[in-house]
Design a protein around this motif. Structure first.
Motif, mmCIF file in Angstrom:
data_model
loop_
_atom_site.group_PDB
_atom_site.id
_atom_site.type_symbol
_atom_site.label_atom_id
_atom_site.label_comp_id
_atom_site.label_asym_id
_atom_site.label_seq_id
_atom_site.Cartn_x
_atom_site.Cartn_y
_atom_site.Cartn_z
ATOM 1 N N TYR A 45 -23.616 -111.428 71.421
ATOM 2 C CA TYR A 45 -24.307 -110.208 71.008
ATOM 3 C C TYR A 45 -23.882 -109.007 71.851
ATOM 4 O O TYR A 45 -23.802 -107.881 71.336
ATOM 5 C CB TYR A 45 -25.825 -110.377 71.061
ATOM 6 N N ASN A 49 -23.390 -105.149 70.811
ATOM 7 C CA ASN A 49 -24.069 -104.042 71.483
ATOM 8 C C ASN A 49 -24.094 -104.311 72.984
ATOM 9 O O ASN A 49 -24.895 -105.126 73.455
ATOM 10 C CB ASN A 49 -25.497 -103.874 70.956
ATOM 11 N N LYS A 53 -29.483 -104.776 73.358
ATOM 12 C CA LYS A 53 -30.747 -104.361 72.755
ATOM 13 C C LYS A 53 -30.609 -104.377 71.243
ATOM 14 O O LYS A 53 -29.504 -104.326 70.702
ATOM 15 C CB LYS A 53 -31.123 -102.949 73.219
ATOM 16 N N ALA A 56 -29.318 -103.525 65.599
ATOM 17 C CA ALA A 56 -27.920 -103.250 65.303
ATOM 18 C C ALA A 56 -27.660 -103.700 63.879
ATOM 19 O O ALA A 56 -28.303 -104.626 63.388
ATOM 20 C CB ALA A 56 -26.992 -103.972 66.271
ATOM 21 N N THR A 63 -19.947 -101.424 63.111
ATOM 22 C CA THR A 63 -21.141 -101.757 63.885
ATOM 23 C C THR A 63 -21.863 -100.465 64.245
ATOM 24 O O THR A 63 -21.246 -99.530 64.760
ATOM 25 C CB THR A 63 -20.778 -102.503 65.177
ATOM 26 N N THR A 65 -25.455 -99.011 66.160
ATOM 27 C CA THR A 65 -26.671 -99.249 66.938
ATOM 28 C C THR A 65 -27.453 -97.935 67.016
ATOM 29 O O THR A 65 -26.974 -96.898 66.570
ATOM 30 C CB THR A 65 -26.337 -99.741 68.363
ATOM 31 N N GLU A 66 -28.645 -98.002 67.566
ATOM 32 C CA GLU A 66 -29.575 -96.876 67.719
ATOM 33 C C GLU A 66 -30.235 -96.579 66.369
ATOM 34 O O GLU A 66 -29.580 -96.318 65.375
ATOM 35 C CB GLU A 66 -28.902 -95.617 68.273
#
Length: 212
Positions: A45, A49, A53, A56, A63, A65-66
């Motif tokens: 993982y 990320n 965290k 994602a 990819t 995230t956020e």
């Protein structure tokens, strides 16, 4: 390259925002539930990320995230869901304005206040949120003007993200219970996609507790 949407989350995380967004998009997706401190910090993982965290999303070799970025990206990746104004629509600026206001000043101010770390008044110019009260007043302005949604009659990904911040703020008492916030949150939480998302994540939490 695959068109499969893979969603990495934990039902007790900001992943709940992305779950709701995915339900609004209406496309099939696969959920990978990660545990704090174990699978969330695994080498596999961390390659997705490095922050270790959630949430994602991986789709088509991309990819993201956020939470705010995922909401904005999904809205553009699936325009048929009509969750963002067109690029040449004048409302596009307003859409970005409020989504990233929530991701920046709102999140920073609410977190700082809950931790007792708000900037002193003589240092307010050094922080993006200025003061907690300024941020809350601006947020109230956003949800009051135009209505019922941030862009008037068009519900967008900005409502998913901003609305999640407002709903959580009311739930955890980190935002004042202003009538505008309460009415906005009530409208949002009644949306069928929001209801489905809550039911899915709440069922996952129940499973996790049963297996503990």
């Amino acid at each position: 390259m695959t068109d499969e949407i893979v969603f990495y989350t934990n039902p007790m995380s900001r992943g709940r925002i992305v779950r709701w967004m995915l339900e609004e998009v209406g496309r099939p997706y696969r959920t990978e539930v990660l545990d704090y401190g174990t699978t969330m910090k695994s080498a596999d993982y961390l390659a997705i990320n490095p922050m270790g965290k959630v949430p994602a999303v991986v789709h088509g070799g991309v990819t993201v995230t956020e939470g705010a970025a995922i909401c904005a990206w999904l809205a553009d990746a699936f325009p048929e869901a009509k969750l963002a104004p067109a690029v040449d629509d004048s409302k596009r600026g307003l859409y970005y304005r409020w989504m990233f206001f929530a991701a920046g000043p709102v999140e920073a101010a609410v977190t700082a206040k809950s931790l007792g770390l708000l900037a002193p008044s003589d240092k307010s110019a050094t922080v993006g949120y200025g003061s907690f009260d300024q941020t809350v007043d601006a947020l109230e302005y956003a949800v009051e003007q135009g209505g019922p949604w941030l862009l008037g009659d068009q519900f967008t990904a900005a409502d998913v993200y901003v609305g999640s911040q407002v709903a959580w703020g009311l739930m955890f008492k980190t935002l004042p219970e202003r009538p505008a916030f309460q009415a906005y949150a009530a409208r949002l939480m009644a949306r069928p996609a929001a209801v489905r998302a809550r039911e899915i994540d709440d069922a996952l939490i129940a499973e996790m507790k049963a297996g503990a």
